[in-house]
Design an enzyme around this catalytic site. Structure first.
Site, PDB file in Angstrom:
ATOM      1  N   TRP A  75      -1.163   2.956  -5.534  1.00  0.00           N
ATOM      2  CA  TRP A  75      -0.202   3.559  -6.474  1.00  0.00           C
ATOM      3  C   TRP A  75       0.242   2.588  -7.561  1.00  0.00           C
ATOM      4  CZ3 TRP A  75       0.677   8.512  -4.280  1.00  0.00           C
ATOM      5  CH2 TRP A  75       1.250   9.424  -5.189  1.00  0.00           C
ATOM      6  N   HIS A 125      -1.502   9.610   4.274  1.00  0.00           N
ATOM      7  CA  HIS A 125      -1.767   8.755   3.114  1.00  0.00           C
ATOM      8  C   HIS A 125      -0.478   8.502   2.362  1.00  0.00           C
ATOM      9  CE1 HIS A 125      -6.202  10.153   3.105  1.00  0.00           C
ATOM     10  NE2 HIS A 125      -6.082   9.005   3.723  1.00  0.00           N
ATOM     11  N   THR A 126      -0.560   7.541   1.460  1.00  0.00           N
ATOM     12  CA  THR A 126       0.594   7.282   0.605  1.00  0.00           C
ATOM     13  C   THR A 126       0.881   8.527  -0.238  1.00  0.00           C
ATOM     14  OG1 THR A 126      -0.230   5.050   0.407  1.00  0.00           O
ATOM     15  CG2 THR A 126       1.556   5.667  -1.056  1.00  0.00           C
ATOM     16  N   LEU A 127       2.086   9.066  -0.121  1.00  0.00           N
ATOM     17  CA  LEU A 127       2.455  10.217  -0.949  1.00  0.00           C
ATOM     18  C   LEU A 127       3.391   9.817  -2.060  1.00  0.00           C
ATOM     19  CD1 LEU A 127       2.958  12.833   1.875  1.00  0.00           C
ATOM     20  CD2 LEU A 127       1.070  12.716   0.264  1.00  0.00           C
ATOM     21  N   GLN A 128       3.930   8.621  -1.954  1.00  0.00           N
ATOM     22  CA  GLN A 128       4.827   8.129  -2.986  1.00  0.00           C
ATOM     23  C   GLN A 128       4.911   6.619  -2.880  1.00  0.00           C
ATOM     24  OE1 GLN A 128       8.966   9.176  -2.058  1.00  0.00           O
ATOM     25  NE2 GLN A 128       8.271   9.856  -0.043  1.00  0.00           N
TER      26      GLN A 128
END
Lengths: 243, 218
Positions: free
Chosen positions: A129, A22-25
């Protein structure tokens, strides 16, 4: 590629041990967006930069996005997620347009749809995000709301995301919030310019090329990008690390 | 890749899906009434997001650390079942517990308090933990200032740790109301996450009365 190959295709988001990537940043990011209520409606401001880490990567990006005839979506955070949300909302608006019933989704409904999307994505632990400001007018009533990657929502006469929540909010709370109902367009515009200027002086991810948008009973108006004047004379007197 | 994900897991490198938005909620049950109060500040870290974000929903409410809305209504006629009857407060109380336990392994990080009148017209307060443990109590406070207010209520509503007092005595409506107000004015002084406005609901046989009072803006 034949059908068997397609069926056997591995999901690129699944790792070897079966967990999901998954998107971590966020990667390409936009910094603060600001919004305030004034006499005739809502006004928003955002700069035109999308950064890649500390690199000023894209210097002509529009971060104020119109949705329908009386709503603006301002986005900060990951720009690809922002564009995904723009596409998603365009799909919703198009679907509704196809009913051909002269009805259009209002600001509050757009806000509800967006906050539901944001909350469901956070519940999948795969967030979009972003921190968004949704602004508009519905049934003659002005609306200014916030939603972020956690699905947290709130409404307030002044809203700022990111660095702006530290630097612009005190200015907005002092000059805009107490007079929200009788603030003129020129005054609102000046307050936002000043906030964006202070942010440009202090936020290293910001830019002095900005855009403003307003929603009034007459509809949406988004300005062309323009440059804020700055004065760096004080830099002459700085010795060492300044302060 | 496995080593990488394990390393990431070891470092607890996962995105944290919960946030604490602060705020405090309180409820006191009386003989034939119930008082429920909650501040309206929503914070994130040292920033105040907004000064008015209601945490009370009709006569029921929840303190929340993430955005959820419990569609719960006790005394008012809003929550009607398919037989078009008002739901009783104990039914709603049970429903909240079930809704919470349904998400036992990814809980709603909320501490609900349900207040209203029971079938006999007596004041009732139900309190919960995030996974649906439920208890009917006489008074309850949850949220960022719970550590400040609960001992105060223990003393002034529960008459705990005192001698020569009638511990069975129930407060009058005015007494309970004053204690609720004092709790919040006190908590506002010491807890940075409590303040701005106070919403108070007074529930009795005549219905629900809502009141909004000002707390400190600092």
């Amino acid at each position: 590629m034949n059908s068997t190959e397609i069926l056997n295709l591995k999901n690129q988001d699944v790792t070897e041990n079966g967990t999901y990537k998954h998107t971590l940043q966020p990667i390409v990011t936009g910094t603060s967006v600001l919004g305030l209520k004034y006499k005739d409606g809502i006004m928003l401001a955002a700069d035109c930069i999308a950064s890649y880490g500390s690199l000023a990567r894209f210097r002509n990006v529009q971060r104020l996005h119109p949705v329908g005839k009386a709503t603006i979506l301002a986005g900060s955070g990951d720009m690809s997620d922002f564009q995904h949300v723009q596409n998603l909302l365009e799909g919703v608006m198009l679907q509704e347009h196809c009913f051909d019933d002269e009805q259009e989704i209002g600001t509050k409904s757009i806000y509800k749809i967006l906050s539901n999307v944001m909350y469901s994505r956070r519940t999948k632990v795969d967030p979009l995000w972003n921190k968004f400001i949704v602004a508009g007018i519905e049934n003659g009533e002005s609306f200014l709301g916030y939603v972020d990657l956690y699905g947290t929502t709130y409404q307030s006469p002044v809203i700022a995301t990111g660095f702006g929540s530290h630097i612009a909010i005190p200015i907005l709370r002092k000059y805009a919030e107490p007079r929200a109902s009788d603030l003129t367009e020129a005054e609102a515009s000046e307050i936002l310019d000043n906030c964006m200027r202070v942010l440009y002086y202090r936020d290293a991810r910001s830019f002095n090329k900005i855009q403003k948008a307003k929603v009034t009973s007459a509809g949406i108006e988004i300005t062309e990008p323009y440059s804020l004047s700055t004065n760096w004379d004080f830099a002459e007197s700085i010795r060492g690390y300044g302060a | 890749m496995i080593a990488m994900t394990e390393a990431a897991a070891k470092q607890n490198n996962r995105w944290e899906p919960y946030v604490d938005n602060g705020g405090t909620s309180l409820a006191i049950a009386g003989e034939d009434f119930c008082i429920i109060a909650s501040d309206t500040r929503q914070s994130e870290g040292y920033s105040i997001n907004t000064r008015y974000d209601s945490k009370l929903h009709r006569d029921s409410f929840n303190f929340r650390t993430e955005k959820i809305s419990l569609a719960t209504t006790g005394y008012s006629a809003d929550a009607k079942n398919k037989h078009d009857k008002e739901m009783h407060s104990h039914s709603i109380a049970q429903m909240i517990s079930i809704i919470q336990y349904q998400k036992r392994f990814f809980p709603y990080y909320v501490f609900p308090i349900l207040g209203g009148l029971d079938q006999e017209g007596k004041g009732c307060v139900y309190s919960y933990d995030p996974v649906g443990n439920m208890e009917r109590v006489g008074f309850q406070v949850y949220g960022s200032a719970s550590g400040l207010i609960q001992p105060f209520l223990d003393s002034q509503v529960g008459f705990k740790n005192q001698q020569n007092v009638d511990k069975t005595r129930l407060l009058s409506k005015q007494e309970a109301y004053d204690i609720a107000i004092d709790s919040f004015t006190g908590a506002t002084e010491r807890d940075i996450y409590t303040g701005d406005f106070l919403e108070v609901y007074i529930i009795d046989k005549d219905g629900i009365k809502k009141e909004v009072r000002q707390l400190k803006f600092d």
